[in-house]
Scaffold this motif. Structure first.
Motif, PDB file in Angstrom:
ATOM      1  N   LEU A  34       0.933   4.378  -2.461  1.00  0.00           N
ATOM      2  CA  LEU A  34       1.019   5.789  -2.287  1.00  0.00           C
ATOM      3  C   LEU A  34       1.905   6.746  -2.829  1.00  0.00           C
ATOM      4  CD1 LEU A  34       0.165   5.494   1.664  1.00  0.00           C
ATOM      5  CD2 LEU A  34      -1.457   6.051  -0.230  1.00  0.00           C
ATOM      6  N   LEU A  35       2.954   5.911  -2.727  1.00  0.00           N
ATOM      7  CA  LEU A  35       4.263   6.836  -3.414  1.00  0.00           C
ATOM      8  C   LEU A  35       4.088   6.950  -4.871  1.00  0.00           C
ATOM      9  CD1 LEU A  35       7.126   7.831  -3.411  1.00  0.00           C
ATOM     10  CD2 LEU A  35       8.223   5.634  -3.679  1.00  0.00           C
ATOM     11  N   ALA A  41       1.108   6.953  -6.581  1.00  0.00           N
ATOM     12  CA  ALA A  41       0.124   8.184  -6.748  1.00  0.00           C
ATOM     13  C   ALA A  41       0.867   9.258  -6.584  1.00  0.00           C
ATOM     14  CB  ALA A  41      -1.028   7.731  -5.660  1.00  0.00           C
ATOM     15  N   ALA A  42       1.584   9.796  -5.513  1.00  0.00           N
ATOM     16  CA  ALA A  42       2.288  11.059  -5.256  1.00  0.00           C
ATOM     17  C   ALA A  42       3.050  11.380  -6.421  1.00  0.00           C
ATOM     18  CB  ALA A  42       2.997  10.926  -3.913  1.00  0.00           C
ATOM     19  N   ILE A  43       4.013  10.185  -6.884  1.00  0.00           N
ATOM     20  CA  ILE A  43       4.721  10.686  -8.159  1.00  0.00           C
ATOM     21  C   ILE A  43       3.961  10.963  -9.174  1.00  0.00           C
ATOM     22  CG2 ILE A  43       6.329   9.417  -9.863  1.00  0.00           C
ATOM     23  CD1 ILE A  43       7.509   7.994  -7.471  1.00  0.00           C
ATOM     24  N   ARG A  93       0.941  12.297  -9.263  1.00  0.00           N
ATOM     25  CA  ARG A  93       0.262  13.540  -9.163  1.00  0.00           C
ATOM     26  C   ARG A  93       1.247  14.649  -9.232  1.00  0.00           C
ATOM     27  NH1 ARG A  93      -2.142  15.884  -3.325  1.00  0.00           N
ATOM     28  NH2 ARG A  93      -2.077  18.040  -4.064  1.00  0.00           N
ATOM     29  N   GLN A  94       2.406  14.396  -8.659  1.00  0.00           N
ATOM     30  CA  GLN A  94       3.256  15.461  -8.803  1.00  0.00           C
ATOM     31  C   GLN A  94       3.806  15.756 -10.156  1.00  0.00           C
ATOM     32  OE1 GLN A  94       6.857  15.684  -9.201  1.00  0.00           O
ATOM     33  NE2 GLN A  94       7.219  17.773  -8.306  1.00  0.00           N
ATOM     34  N   ALA A  95       3.917  14.520 -11.067  1.00  0.00           N
ATOM     35  CA  ALA A  95       4.264  14.389 -12.379  1.00  0.00           C
ATOM     36  C   ALA A  95       3.169  15.145 -13.195  1.00  0.00           C
ATOM     37  CB  ALA A  95       4.501  13.241 -13.146  1.00  0.00           C
ATOM     38  N   VAL A 125      -6.106  15.063  -4.457  1.00  0.00           N
ATOM     39  CA  VAL A 125      -5.760  13.709  -4.326  1.00  0.00           C
ATOM     40  C   VAL A 125      -6.610  12.826  -4.780  1.00  0.00           C
ATOM     41  CG1 VAL A 125      -5.264  11.880  -2.483  1.00  0.00           C
ATOM     42  CG2 VAL A 125      -4.427  14.089  -2.286  1.00  0.00           C
ATOM     43  N   CYS A 178       5.494  12.420   0.961  1.00  0.00           N
ATOM     44  CA  CYS A 178       6.009  11.777  -0.303  1.00  0.00           C
ATOM     45  C   CYS A 178       5.743  13.172  -1.482  1.00  0.00           C
ATOM     46  CB  CYS A 178       5.563  10.741  -0.952  1.00  0.00           C
ATOM     47  SG  CYS A 178       6.038   9.078  -0.115  1.00  0.00           S
ATOM     48  N   LEU A 179       4.706  13.634  -1.115  1.00  0.00           N
ATOM     49  CA  LEU A 179       4.137  14.719  -2.148  1.00  0.00           C
ATOM     50  C   LEU A 179       5.025  15.942  -1.873  1.00  0.00           C
ATOM     51  CD1 LEU A 179       0.377  14.542  -2.158  1.00  0.00           C
ATOM     52  CD2 LEU A 179       1.780  14.515  -4.244  1.00  0.00           C
ATOM     53  N   ARG A 204       0.873  -1.249   0.097  1.00  0.00           N
ATOM     54  CA  ARG A 204       0.062   0.211   0.050  1.00  0.00           C
ATOM     55  C   ARG A 204       0.809   1.254  -0.229  1.00  0.00           C
ATOM     56  NH1 ARG A 204      -5.498  -0.379   1.346  1.00  0.00           N
ATOM     57  NH2 ARG A 204      -4.917   1.532   2.806  1.00  0.00           N
ATOM     58  N   LEU A 205       2.017   1.251   0.871  1.00  0.00           N
ATOM     59  CA  LEU A 205       2.991   2.396   0.769  1.00  0.00           C
ATOM     60  C   LEU A 205       3.590   2.559  -0.493  1.00  0.00           C
ATOM     61  CD1 LEU A 205       4.447   1.828   4.336  1.00  0.00           C
ATOM     62  CD2 LEU A 205       2.702   3.356   3.678  1.00  0.00           C
ATOM     63  N   GLN A 206       3.981   1.610  -1.296  1.00  0.00           N
ATOM     64  CA  GLN A 206       4.360   1.755  -2.534  1.00  0.00           C
ATOM     65  C   GLN A 206       3.278   2.343  -3.655  1.00  0.00           C
ATOM     66  OE1 GLN A 206       7.549   1.491  -3.656  1.00  0.00           O
ATOM     67  NE2 GLN A 206       8.524   0.299  -1.958  1.00  0.00           N
ATOM     68  N   ASP A 262      -6.442  20.464  -0.944  1.00  0.00           N
ATOM     69  CA  ASP A 262      -5.582  19.088  -1.262  1.00  0.00           C
ATOM     70  C   ASP A 262      -6.360  17.860  -1.309  1.00  0.00           C
ATOM     71  OD1 ASP A 262      -2.697  19.761   0.811  1.00  0.00           O
ATOM     72  OD2 ASP A 262      -3.315  20.466  -1.147  1.00  0.00           O
ATOM     73  N   LEU A 300       8.714  15.377  -3.082  1.00  0.00           N
ATOM     74  CA  LEU A 300       8.770  15.792  -4.272  1.00  0.00           C
ATOM     75  C   LEU A 300       8.693  16.989  -5.046  1.00  0.00           C
ATOM     76  CD1 LEU A 300       6.723  12.367  -5.353  1.00  0.00           C
ATOM     77  CD2 LEU A 300       9.161  12.701  -5.731  1.00  0.00           C
ATOM     78  N   LEU A 307       9.861   4.120   3.168  1.00  0.00           N
ATOM     79  CA  LEU A 307       8.271   4.434   3.328  1.00  0.00           C
ATOM     80  C   LEU A 307       7.916   3.774   4.657  1.00  0.00           C
ATOM     81  CD1 LEU A 307       7.116   3.269  -0.333  1.00  0.00           C
ATOM     82  CD2 LEU A 307       7.101   5.717   0.760  1.00  0.00           C
ATOM     83  N   VAL A 327      -5.550   5.029  -3.598  1.00  0.00           N
ATOM     84  CA  VAL A 327      -5.683   6.273  -2.564  1.00  0.00           C
ATOM     85  C   VAL A 327      -7.023   6.414  -2.375  1.00  0.00           C
ATOM     86  CG1 VAL A 327      -5.022   8.777  -2.490  1.00  0.00           C
ATOM     87  CG2 VAL A 327      -3.554   7.323  -3.633  1.00  0.00           C
TER      88      VAL A 327
END
Lengths: 279, 173
Positions: free
Chosen positions: A71-72, A74-76, A78-80, A135, B34-35, A67-69, A131, B38, B9, A111
């Motif tokens: 989340l990461l 998803a964060a990447i 979204r950030q991209a 998300v 994380c957000l 799940r944490l991977q 925010d 980044l 993580l 997420v």
């Protein structure tokens, strides 16, 4: 005063943690040779720290790594996506159909599940409304964006010719098979809308159906369904993308949207009828 | 940065869990961290420790954006939540002990819990913990001393001084 009183616990714990200046540490070592109270106090405080590390490391072992991977990821994703404005000229953007991989969408779906889970809105409100919106929409926004950009190319003339009833049936059957839905029943349009064809697309490996209609007052309107496999149900939600009004919702493992230039209240009324026919 | 984030993580999640006592809040803190990492990756100084930088971000998000709401909404029965995490392995003796210790750690006040995690699990020196939490080093020493005493009492050992004082009082009655 004995040595245990002379050395406060703060100092003894710092000694045990190897954080005490060498001179003070030597002082404690010397005193402990002759002071049994001090030795007992040191042993007592030492026992308080003995199992702390293995206990806290047990949490690491129990962490929800996958799940944490997600989340990461998803964060990447979204950030991209952040540098890309939602409303801009389509000419300068890469094709939205290719912009986001399904892995990223799946991560974003994770997420959604987290946010919609047992926390009952607690998490949803943790980072403020702005925010939260970002998300929640990170995954699904992209397929709707893709539809919106494609729909920009559609005019009333594009949909001027209605398919024959046989062709219409075949189109709906083909598009429905891709989704695992009986579109004859699940996409019964409001009476005002005139059917102009159904097409099956592929959005990053996921079947996406677009059913086109003409509204005599407001021009082209599309009802789009994408198979997500996400069981989360979401109610009708208004949105504006690329100058279009949109109503989107999700049910039965499918995300759905209605898009057009009809006023929001009209589009919402249509969406309610589509949602009702979909069950 | 992305690879580095992936490496840390679980540690970030543990930090979030120890602070909040709620797994879902912990996950949310990880994602927010994380957000932000980044977004602000240009601010990370190469040659410094990425995990410490990430922990600072998580701490800041917790203090400034999440903590008040979580506390107000009554979440965070930290002792139960920490122990539940390892309850799956009850049949193993070490897990029983770990579970008991986690319950006791969870009963510590938040500031002590956090300091215990940073120093005893994450390897922060007293000075690093003081800088991270923006408190004097004496506060770190005090938190750890009190925490160790409580944990020692809870896990069976009783301080000799205290036993003597109790016996003396009883004998005087």
């Amino acid at each position: 005063m004995n040595d245990a009183d002379r050395h406060p616990d703060e100092e003894l714990v710092a000694f045990l943690d190897d954080e005490l200046a060498s001179e003070k540490a030597r002082d404690i070592v010397d005193a402990a040779r002759t002071d049994s109270d001090l030795r007992e106090r040191l042993a007592f405080l030492d026992s308080g720290g003995r199992l702390v590390l293995p206990a806290l490391d047990a949490i690491l072992d129990a962490a929800p790594h996958e799940r944490l991977q997600g989340l990461l990821a998803a964060a990447i994703a979204r950030q991209a996506d952040d540098p890309v404005p939602i409303v801009s000229s389509t000419a300068t953007r890469p094709s939205p159909w290719q912009r986001l991989g399904w892995g990223q969408l799946a991560a974003a779906a994770a997420v959604l599940l987290v946010i919609g889970g047992a926390t009952g809105g607690l998490i949803a409100s943790n980072f403020g409304p702005a925010d939260q919106t970002e998300v929640v929409t990170v995954g699904h926004e992209n397929w709707r964006q893709a539809v919106a950009e494609y729909w920009l190319l559609t005019t009333a003339d594009t949909l001027a010719i209605a398919p024959t009833p046989d062709v219409a049936r075949e189109q709906l059957a083909l598009a429905g098979r891709g989704l695992g839905l009986d579109l004859d029943k699940a996409a019964a349009p409001p009476p005002a809308l005139s059917f102009r064809g159904a097409q099956l697309f592929d959005f990053q490996g996921r079947p996406l159906t677009q059913i086109a209609y003409i509204d005599p007052d407001h021009g082209p309107i599309a009802y789009c369904i994408i198979k997500t496999g996400n069981p989360k149900e979401t109610g009708l939600t208004d949105e504006t993308l690329d100058g279009f009004n949109i109503v989107h919702w999700a049910s039965g493992g499918h995300s759905r949207m209605l898009i057009g230039r009809a006023p929001p209240e009209t589009l919402r009324a249509y969406a309610e009828q589509f949602a009702a026919s979909a069950g | 940065m992305r690879d580095g984030l992936a490496t840390h993580l679980a540690a970030l999640w543990r930090y979030g869990l120890v602070l909040s006592g709620n797994r879902d809040v912990a996950e949310d803190l990880v994602q927010a961290t994380c957000l932000r990492a980044l977004e602000r990756r240009s601010q990370f100084q190469p040659g410094t420790r990425l995990d410490r930088w990430l922990f600072s971000i998580l701490h800041s998000i917790w203090i400034n954006e999440v903590r008040a709401r979580v506390v107000r909404q009554g979440a965070g029965f930290v002792d139960a939540e920490l122990a539940l995490v390892v309850d799956g392995g009850r049949e193993i003796e070490t897990n029983i002990l770990a579970s008991q210790m986690l319950t006791e750690i969870g009963r510590l006040p938040e500031a002590q819990r956090e300091t215990v995690l940073l120093v005893y699990a994450e390897g922060y020196s007293y000075r690093e913990a003081a800088d991270h939490l923006n408190v004097p080093i004496g506060t770190i020493m005090s938190r750890l001393a009190v925490a160790r005493e409580k944990l020692a009492q809870a896990t069976g050992d009783r301080p000799a001084k205290e036993e003597d004082e109790t016996r003396d009082r009883d004998e005087r009655r």
